[in-house]
Design a protein around this motif. Sequence first.
Motif, PDB file in Angstrom:
ATOM      1  N   LEU A 291       0.899  -1.371  -0.015  1.00  0.00           N
ATOM      2  CA  LEU A 291      -0.096   0.043  -0.183  1.00  0.00           C
ATOM      3  C   LEU A 291       0.958   1.210   0.039  1.00  0.00           C
ATOM      4  CD1 LEU A 291      -3.165  -1.136   1.752  1.00  0.00           C
ATOM      5  CD2 LEU A 291      -2.980   1.396   1.503  1.00  0.00           C
ATOM      6  N   SER A 292       2.018   1.153   0.741  1.00  0.00           N
ATOM      7  CA  SER A 292       2.997   2.380   0.860  1.00  0.00           C
ATOM      8  C   SER A 292       3.742   2.606  -0.664  1.00  0.00           C
ATOM      9  CB  SER A 292       3.895   2.303   1.872  1.00  0.00           C
ATOM     10  OG  SER A 292       3.111   2.216   3.333  1.00  0.00           O
ATOM     11  N   LEU A 293       3.950   1.451  -1.069  1.00  0.00           N
ATOM     12  CA  LEU A 293       4.490   1.682  -2.459  1.00  0.00           C
ATOM     13  C   LEU A 293       3.541   2.322  -3.651  1.00  0.00           C
ATOM     14  CD1 LEU A 293       6.405  -1.766  -2.463  1.00  0.00           C
ATOM     15  CD2 LEU A 293       7.538   0.568  -2.465  1.00  0.00           C
ATOM     16  N   LYS A 294       2.306   1.686  -3.353  1.00  0.00           N
ATOM     17  CA  LYS A 294       1.328   2.422  -4.512  1.00  0.00           C
ATOM     18  C   LYS A 294       1.042   3.931  -4.201  1.00  0.00           C
ATOM     19  CE  LYS A 294      -0.681  -2.115  -5.678  1.00  0.00           C
ATOM     20  NZ  LYS A 294      -2.024  -3.033  -5.265  1.00  0.00           N
ATOM     21  N   ARG A 295       0.881   4.168  -2.693  1.00  0.00           N
ATOM     22  CA  ARG A 295       0.749   5.447  -2.343  1.00  0.00           C
ATOM     23  C   ARG A 295       1.962   6.399  -3.033  1.00  0.00           C
ATOM     24  NH1 ARG A 295      -0.395   4.028   3.271  1.00  0.00           N
ATOM     25  NH2 ARG A 295      -2.858   3.789   3.049  1.00  0.00           N
ATOM     26  N   SER A 296       3.293   5.994  -2.919  1.00  0.00           N
ATOM     27  CA  SER A 296       4.415   6.505  -3.576  1.00  0.00           C
ATOM     28  C   SER A 296       4.088   6.871  -4.954  1.00  0.00           C
ATOM     29  CB  SER A 296       5.605   5.668  -3.366  1.00  0.00           C
ATOM     30  OG  SER A 296       6.578   6.474  -3.801  1.00  0.00           O
ATOM     31  N   GLU A 297       3.581   5.811  -5.799  1.00  0.00           N
ATOM     32  CA  GLU A 297       3.229   5.814  -7.207  1.00  0.00           C
ATOM     33  C   GLU A 297       2.558   6.850  -7.455  1.00  0.00           C
ATOM     34  OE1 GLU A 297       2.770   2.593 -10.746  1.00  0.00           O
ATOM     35  OE2 GLU A 297       1.226   2.640  -8.971  1.00  0.00           O
ATOM     36  N   LYS A 298       1.316   6.894  -6.505  1.00  0.00           N
ATOM     37  CA  LYS A 298       0.568   8.071  -7.021  1.00  0.00           C
ATOM     38  C   LYS A 298       0.879   9.589  -6.520  1.00  0.00           C
ATOM     39  CE  LYS A 298      -4.150   5.772  -5.832  1.00  0.00           C
ATOM     40  NZ  LYS A 298      -5.396   5.491  -4.867  1.00  0.00           N
ATOM     41  N   LEU A 299       1.874   9.699  -5.479  1.00  0.00           N
ATOM     42  CA  LEU A 299       2.144  10.850  -4.929  1.00  0.00           C
ATOM     43  C   LEU A 299       2.900  11.503  -6.245  1.00  0.00           C
ATOM     44  CD1 LEU A 299       2.598  10.244  -1.238  1.00  0.00           C
ATOM     45  CD2 LEU A 299       1.237  11.756  -2.304  1.00  0.00           C
TER      46      LEU A 299
END
Length: 189
Positions: free
Chosen positions: A178-186
């Motif tokens: 989830l944190s990695l996906k948030r990074s991608e979105k950010l």
Amino acid sequence: MAKQYTKEMIQEKFIEMLNERPLNKITVKDIAEICEINRNTFYYYYTDVYALLSEIFQTELQTVIDEYSDTLSWEESFIVAAKFALENKRAIYHVYNSMRREDVVNYIYNVSGNVMSRYVERVSDGILASSEDKRLIVSFYQCALTEMVVRWIASGMKEHPDTIIRRVGELFDGNIELSLKRSEKLNKN
């Protein structure tokens, strides 16, 4: 061949001694006697007992790196990595309670970092997370795992770490992805 055998014997006997008594109660003379070598032979390989201890931790870390399986979860990998500590609880406890506590903490920190780095890289496959965010995620879990293990050692290593690590894994399951996906979105914003 004989040199490798001698080094391995010195390390093995030293670990046996550490499982029996505190680090500050082990001398080069003690190690030489139990290995049936002279002190000069010990000094051929190590400058002192602390150099020997440091090499043992480095060797164990390399074993973790070499044996790491990309198919294991971070929890399983960490439990595999903790094998040396579990097999030598008293030795770890003796070193931890000596002036060389930082050697134990550094070993745990390095193992945690290695396990988490590999796991984050594997989980991030196909996710365009920034390398800075990956490092931050690894660092966060590395510090958390290190502190948990240090507290476990300080409390006398009564609980079996498998139980604790597996429970942490269940509680935080999916958070790294989830944190990695948030990074991608950010990064897209």
